[in-house]
Design an enzyme around this catalytic site. Structure first.
Site, short mmCIF file in Angstrom:
data_model
loop_
_atom_site.label_atom_id
_atom_site.label_comp_id
_atom_site.label_asym_id
_atom_site.label_seq_id
_atom_site.Cartn_x
_atom_site.Cartn_y
_atom_site.Cartn_z
CE LYS A 13 -17.97 0.10 6.66
NZ LYS A 13 -17.41 0.86 7.66
CD GLU A 27 -19.54 2.57 10.07
OE1 GLU A 27 -18.42 3.59 10.02
OE2 GLU A 27 -19.30 1.40 9.60
CD1 TRP A 64 -3.15 1.35 0.45
CD2 TRP A 64 -1.84 2.52 2.05
NE1 TRP A 64 -3.55 2.42 0.63
CE2 TRP A 64 -2.86 3.23 1.73
CE3 TRP A 64 -1.07 2.86 3.06
CZ2 TRP A 64 -3.22 4.42 2.31
CZ3 TRP A 64 -1.13 3.99 3.93
CH2 TRP A 64 -2.29 4.70 3.48
CG HIS A 124 -27.59 25.29 11.51
ND1 HIS A 124 -28.12 26.74 12.10
CD2 HIS A 124 -28.20 24.58 12.29
CE1 HIS A 124 -29.15 26.25 13.20
NE2 HIS A 124 -29.25 25.23 13.22
N GLY A 170 5.83 -0.10 6.80
CA GLY A 170 6.41 1.32 7.60
C GLY A 170 6.75 2.34 7.02
C1 AGP Z 1 -13.55 1.41 8.35
O1 AGP Z 1 -14.52 0.92 7.60
C2 AGP Z 1 -12.35 1.99 7.89
N1 AGP Z 1 -11.71 0.79 6.93
C3 AGP Z 1 -11.46 2.68 8.72
O2 AGP Z 1 -12.13 3.91 8.87
C4 AGP Z 1 -10.96 2.15 10.07
O3 AGP Z 1 -12.14 2.02 10.72
C5 AGP Z 1 -10.06 2.85 10.43
O4 AGP Z 1 -8.94 3.16 9.64
C6 AGP Z 1 -9.54 2.54 11.87
O5 AGP Z 1 -8.85 1.16 11.87
P1 AGP Z 1 -8.61 0.66 13.29
O6 AGP Z 1 -9.85 0.16 14.03
O7 AGP Z 1 -7.80 -1.01 12.88
O8 AGP Z 1 -7.79 1.33 14.02
#
Ligand code: AGP
Length: 604
Positions: free
Chosen positions: A480, A476, A74, A499, A99
């Protein structure tokens, strides 16, 4: 976040490395590669795109040997292409890395006599070790001394041309595990990577580095002192991450929720006594403030929990998104409890927030799905959600398990504060115990929601509205939809739309309204009418009583199982998950591995 796997043994490894990459692909999938020691000679193949592109490349250009490392990326530094794909090679040295090397430009400067071919930070690692080898250092010293020049976060695996079957590896800031086999040793970013190979894992600790041979492993700490680390037996094995009969991991994980919520509850509720049953170290008696910090979906779980902790336990709550928390110089007190909420337990900003609080004397807890994660290890209290491996990049079952755990913990906090009457405790505990059944009933609405998703998926923009503890569920639901269908959506407090944002409402604008029949229902319906009168096309997520009250004002109504106000946010979540899922499927996007995303963001 990237995925790393390595094998050193007495039989060929390429196919097993590629299989391991497929199990790691949820961590990142914009390019990948394999490097092999074939009779002490390094051979390497890489490809842009998904693992299947690497498989095609290996089919055309097969390489194999008894030692190898592999990587799925990534991108952080450098566009996702073959040149920037790992493994990176310099002279005799080949490396894979997860990293960020923060001082990579300084190292490039220091090694300006080297030719760098990629835009990545990772490549400097190979050049550093190669430079040390050229200076006459033996491999183990060349490796350990090069590590000391790196600043930032790394989990890495490295092989050296001309060497016997050996893998050098190290961990600082990003997770890395050694797998112990029969005349084989393994290296992996997580248990899933190694699930087909071994159940015996050793999690390297911060600053550890190690040398693996087919027969042995040696681990050294940050001061190069030989150390031993415990072997963890991982249960679950290969089945841990299989789709089964589901089209996508995300759908499988949505359907697992009645079971995963039940498993979460078992950790925090005594079903026979109808009472909360928190770990003894989680004592709220002297806590006067709770700090909830997370990213993305996990942060919305914290936002819901704020309503619960304040309304039921009477404890003030601060909710912060992790990437902002430490930079706002929060006022901290010794009587606060910090809770990191994280599915992976590795999200860099959330981990940094936990460390910030720990360094400032605040008691820390980590509510995680991976109990071998860095947050679980570093927090004073590790709180499992027990949702099982979540492979879909879009978080679903982890979110409802985070909410379930937080709901039960709220009851425990209220009991320790002496503010929960027996009658109210009974009512709230019962609502939690009933909830998995209600989630199962909510899943029965899948077909109706899929039908609505067809038109909904044609939208270019969408709003999600809610009030009270439904506001974070509106956030949320919007997230999604955005992250898997690429439709722009915004979650809003229903009372806030007038607003300003209501200016965006025009004929046909899709607006999803989350309104169970609770004390805020009428107000929410007034807001619904405000947008209907401006042409909005509504999808109303309510319950039986809500549907009776709304009559035929709205065409698209999703009637959820009637739930207690306390658990209603978890029930409405099922609807927004399915709406996003089916919209994405209609649009043909990559539901489990959406573009630009990774399962856990282990870089800032
Ligand atoms: C959620 O659908 C996402 N993939 C993303 O927001 C995720 O919740 C966020 O990166 C936090 O990840 P974590 O819970 O592994 O810390």
């Amino acid at each position: 976040m990237c995925g790393i796997i390595g094998i050193t043994g007495t039989s060929v490894v390429t196919d097993r490395l590629v299989d391991g990459l497929k199990r790691l692909e949820y961590r990142g999938y914009d390019s990948s590669g394999v490097a092999i020691l074939d009779d002490r000679v390094i051979k390497r193949e890489r490809a842009e795109g998904k693992i299947k592109m690497l498989e095609a490349r290996l089919g055309a250009h097969p390489i194999d040997g008894q030692t190898g490392i592999a990587h799925t990326r990534w991108a952080t530094h450098g566009v996702p292409n073959e040149t920037n794909a790992h493994p990176h090679l310099s002279g005799r040295v080949c490396v894979v890395h997860n990293g960020i090397i923060e001082n990579f430009l300084d190292i490039r400067q220091e090694l300006s006599h080297h030719e760098f071919v990629s835009e990545t930070d990772t490549e400097v690692i190979a050049h550093l070790v190669d430079e040390a080898l050229s200076a006459g250092l033996p491999p183990i010293d060349a490796f350990s001394q090069s590590l000391k020049k790196l600043k930032g976060a790394y989990a890495l695996g490295l092989i050296i041309d001309g060497e016997d079957n050996r893998i050098f590896c190290a961990r600082a800031g990003s997770p890395l595990a050694i797998g112990v086999g029969e005349n084989e040793m393994y290296l992996g970013s997580d248990a899933l990577a190694l699930a087909q190979l071994t159940s015996n894992l050793i999690y390297l600790e911060e600053g550890d580095w190690a040398v693996l041979t087919p027969e042995s492993y040696e681990i050294f700490d940050v001061n190069d002192k030989a150390v031993t680390r415990p072997v963890t037996i991982i249960s679950g094995g290969p089945a841990m991450a299989e789709k089964g009969n589901y089209r996508h991991f995300m759908l499988k994980e949505i359907y697992e929720q009645p079971e995963t919520i039940t498993r979460t509850l078992e950790n925090y509720i005594d079903e026979f006594k109808h009472a909360p049953n928190l770990p003894h170290e989680l004592d709220f008696t002297d806590i006067d403030r709770i700090i909830l910090v997370a990213c993305g979906t996990a942060s919305y779980a914290g936002m819901v929990a704020k309503y619960w902790f304040e309304q039921i336990a009477g404890i003030p709550v601060d909710v912060d998104i992790a990437s902002e928390f430490r930079y706002r110089q929060p006022v901290l007190s010794q009587k606060a409890l910090f809770i990191a909420i994280s599915q992976s337990g590795e999200t860099a900003d959330t981990l940094a927030a936990l460390r910030y609080c720990k360094n400032n004397g605040v008691k820390t807890a980590a509510l995680v799905n991976v109990m071998t994660s860095t947050m679980a290890r570093e927090a004073d209290i590790a709180l499992p959600i027990n949702a099982g491996p979540e492979i879909g990049v879009a978080s679903t079952k982890a979110f409802t398990s985070q909410l379930t755990a937080l709901a039960a913990i709220t009851l425990g906090a209220a009991v320790s504060k002496g503010v929960l009457s027996a009658a109210r405790q009974e009512a709230l505990i019962k609502s939690l115990i009933k909830m998995p059944r209600q989630v199962k009933d909510a899943l029965e609405l899948d077909g109706a929601i899929e039908a609505m998703a067809f038109d909904f998926s044609k939208a270019k923009n969408a709003f999600y509205l809610g009030r009270g503890s439904q506001v974070p569920i509106a956030f949320e639901g919007a997230l999604k939809l955005k992250e898997i269908s690429y439709i722009h959506a915004e979650g809003y407090a229903a009372g806030e739309l007038k607003h300003g944002p209501i200016a965006l409402i025009e004929d046909g604008t899709p607006v999803v309204v989350l309104a169970p029949f609770d004390a805020l229902f009428e107000k929410t319906i007034s807001n619904l009418q405000e947008v209907v009168s401006r042409g909005a096309s509504i999808i109303l997520i309510t319950d039986v009583a809500g549907a009776q009250h709304i009559g035929d004002m709205v065409k698209n109504i999703i009637i959820m199982p009637t739930a207690h106000d306390f658990t209603a946010p978890i029930i409405t979540t099922i609807a927004v998950q399915l709406l996003a899922y089916h919209s994405a499927v209609h649009l043909g996007t990559d539901v489990d591995q959406p573009r630009n995303l990774a399962k856990s963001v282990t870089v800032e």
